[in-house]
Design a protein around this motif. Sequence first.
Motif, PDB file in Angstrom:
ATOM      1  N   LEU A   1       8.147 -11.159 -53.991  1.00 23.91           N
ATOM      2  CA  LEU A   1       7.055 -11.826 -53.282  1.00 23.91           C
ATOM      3  C   LEU A   1       7.222 -13.347 -53.244  1.00 23.91           C
ATOM      4  CD1 LEU A   1       4.448 -11.288 -51.761  1.00 23.91           C
ATOM      5  CD2 LEU A   1       3.208 -11.459 -53.907  1.00 23.91           C
ATOM      6  N   PRO A   2       7.482 -14.029 -54.371  1.00 19.44           N
ATOM      7  CA  PRO A   2       7.745 -15.484 -54.250  1.00 19.44           C
ATOM      8  C   PRO A   2       9.029 -15.801 -53.501  1.00 19.44           C
ATOM      9  CG  PRO A   2       7.114 -14.908 -56.503  1.00 19.44           C
ATOM     10  CD  PRO A   2       7.396 -13.635 -55.792  1.00 19.44           C
ATOM     11  N   GLU A   3      10.030 -14.908 -53.593  1.00 16.40           N
ATOM     12  CA  GLU A   3      11.281 -15.159 -52.884  1.00 16.40           C
ATOM     13  C   GLU A   3      11.090 -15.079 -51.374  1.00 16.40           C
ATOM     14  OE1 GLU A   3      14.097 -16.131 -54.219  1.00 16.40           O
ATOM     15  OE2 GLU A   3      13.225 -16.069 -56.231  1.00 16.40           O
ATOM     16  N   ALA A   4      10.111 -14.293 -50.926  1.00 16.66           N
ATOM     17  CA  ALA A   4       9.852 -14.173 -49.488  1.00 16.66           C
ATOM     18  C   ALA A   4       9.316 -15.460 -48.880  1.00 16.66           C
ATOM     19  CB  ALA A   4       8.869 -13.030 -49.224  1.00 16.66           C
ATOM     20  N   MET A   5       9.069 -16.482 -49.709  1.00 18.46           N
ATOM     21  CA  MET A   5       8.650 -17.782 -49.197  1.00 18.46           C
ATOM     22  C   MET A   5       9.753 -18.467 -48.396  1.00 18.46           C
ATOM     23  SD  MET A   5       5.501 -18.529 -49.985  1.00 18.46           S
ATOM     24  CE  MET A   5       5.283 -16.864 -49.432  1.00 18.46           C
ATOM     25  N   ALA A   6      10.977 -17.892 -48.406  1.00 21.68           N
ATOM     26  CA  ALA A   6      12.049 -18.437 -47.581  1.00 21.68           C
ATOM     27  C   ALA A   6      11.771 -18.257 -46.099  1.00 21.68           C
ATOM     28  CB  ALA A   6      13.380 -17.774 -47.947  1.00 21.68           C
ATOM     29  N   ALA A   7      10.845 -17.390 -45.742  1.00 19.04           N
ATOM     30  CA  ALA A   7      10.474 -17.187 -44.348  1.00 19.04           C
ATOM     31  C   ALA A   7       9.666 -18.376 -43.839  1.00 19.04           C
ATOM     32  CB  ALA A   7       9.669 -15.893 -44.214  1.00 19.04           C
ATOM     33  N   PRO A   8       9.566 -18.549 -42.509  1.00 20.27           N
ATOM     34  CA  PRO A   8       8.693 -19.608 -41.966  1.00 20.27           C
ATOM     35  C   PRO A   8       7.249 -19.437 -42.432  1.00 20.27           C
ATOM     36  CG  PRO A   8      10.137 -18.732 -40.252  1.00 20.27           C
ATOM     37  CD  PRO A   8      10.320 -17.862 -41.452  1.00 20.27           C
TER      38      PRO A   8
END
Length: 565
Positions: free
Chosen positions: A200-207
Amino acid sequence: MYLCVWNAAGVYFFSCLVLVVFMMKVGLGEGLRLVIEWESSESFLSEVGFSMMMDWVSCLFVVSVLFISGCVNLFSGFYMSHETFLKRFSHILHAFVLSMVILILFPGYLGLMVGWDGLGVVSFLLVVYYMNSGSLSAGMITAISNRIGDVCFILAIGLFSSFLSYSLSGGDVFELMILGVLIMLGSMTKSAQVPFSAWLPEAMAAPTPVSTLVHSSTLVTAGVYVLIRFSDYLGEAEKSILMILSMMTILLAGSSGVFEVDMKKVVALSTLSQVGMMMFTISMGANVVAFFHLLVHAFFKAGMFMCVGGVIFYSGYQDARFLGGVWFKLPMTGCLLMFSNLSLMGFPFLSGFYSKELIVGSYLVGHCSLVSFLLLFLSLAFTVFYAFRLMMLTVRDGGLSGETHYKMESGFYMLSLIFMANGSISMAVVMQSYFTFVISSNIGSSFLRGDIFYLALGMVILTSFNIFLFMLLGSGAVFNNMMKSFLSKMWFLSPLSGGVISSSFLAAVSRFVSFVEMGCVRGYIWQNGLKGAVFSVSEKSRKVNFSMLGMVLFYCFCFVAMVFL
């Protein structure tokens, strides 16, 4: 270029309005349920039906998803204004929303699987959108974690195949305990519960527009919605495990958010904490309360992400220590960010206060233990701490920001904030007034047995005590550094998932596939008669890629074995 943004936002808002009028005319808010089913049992030689269920739960959830999606489209016109392929980005975003709507409206197992798998595939495309090494790494962790949940749901469909039934009420198959375990594990992966929290925190790579949609009302809430729909299939053991793991998730997210300085990751960890709170509420049996918190959280979290995205866009920083003075530089953004944080903390008379008050009240009604009561309030204290810290770092000007002022807020950005603020107020009023009778009539809960909770808690305490004792053997500086690293890295879940589990798992799977394909499939099944049978059918069969054919045959064999065994 901006025409696609306006058209998409208009379609979302118009669909939302039509659905609200439909709910009022049909009377779905009064407890009625409309089921439209397409029966095709004769074609598939089994009980197969695609049911579309419309009740107050699904309709309210779809209204929330459509409204937030419209605001996110307007926000994309601002945040992605530099993007050359804005239309392509919008199309991927629409596919993501469509998958979520299918998952909500089609609760049958085949229809639900279409939306569920669609969310996983499209979320991978959105996370790797920037096409750099960091995005690819985050996308792989997200995809692998979500595929675990997909496998659990495929196994559940295999169980239904053994009973020749895919309908919403599958008969005796619901008596199997393994079905409740599969549904719980699949939902936990999508909702990022421990030990699947690292993605979930790694998905912050998305816009940021993608993060706004993913963390508010779509991907992370999909698992919560599935458990609300199918909570009757969870037994005492499944609810006990879910309660313990959700409490660990809440404490993990809260303690990690206290030391985080990246604004987007702080908001992501707050999402993880609130989703854990929803799972905790479901484990108590208070499904309607969990749904109330889901809707309230979706709106104020979407507004919070938009505010954070606007600050990052104008300043160019994500470190909250360099983003002071937002109150004076972006007044509307600072105001909405402050109210969103206050709602997240559960400040009195805001929407988050009512949902959290219901959760705590539902827990105290039962026979809760003193230790679990303290842990619940400790998690709430963590939420207050990191929300207040984020608010102070961004609003108070500490003199570290290099910008004396920001540019004027754009029209797309202002319009998205205005719509989101009004939507948050409207949803809070609707859930607190119109559906009060539903919440009050469903407040009864079932609670975890004390002996099970204390046994699991004792194991956790002994393990933690040994870890801290080992740390105390070193110097004070070493202990402080290790403690800070332990909390800031989500109890080491992120490096374990990315650097150890993912790489080792992928290498092991690659070796296993090569062994199965080259050793078992080609060496035994293919050479012992199947090759001659295929070649005898047609000369064109000699041009087939037998490597892929071998894998298809192997998976078909596994599926048939699972059905009949």
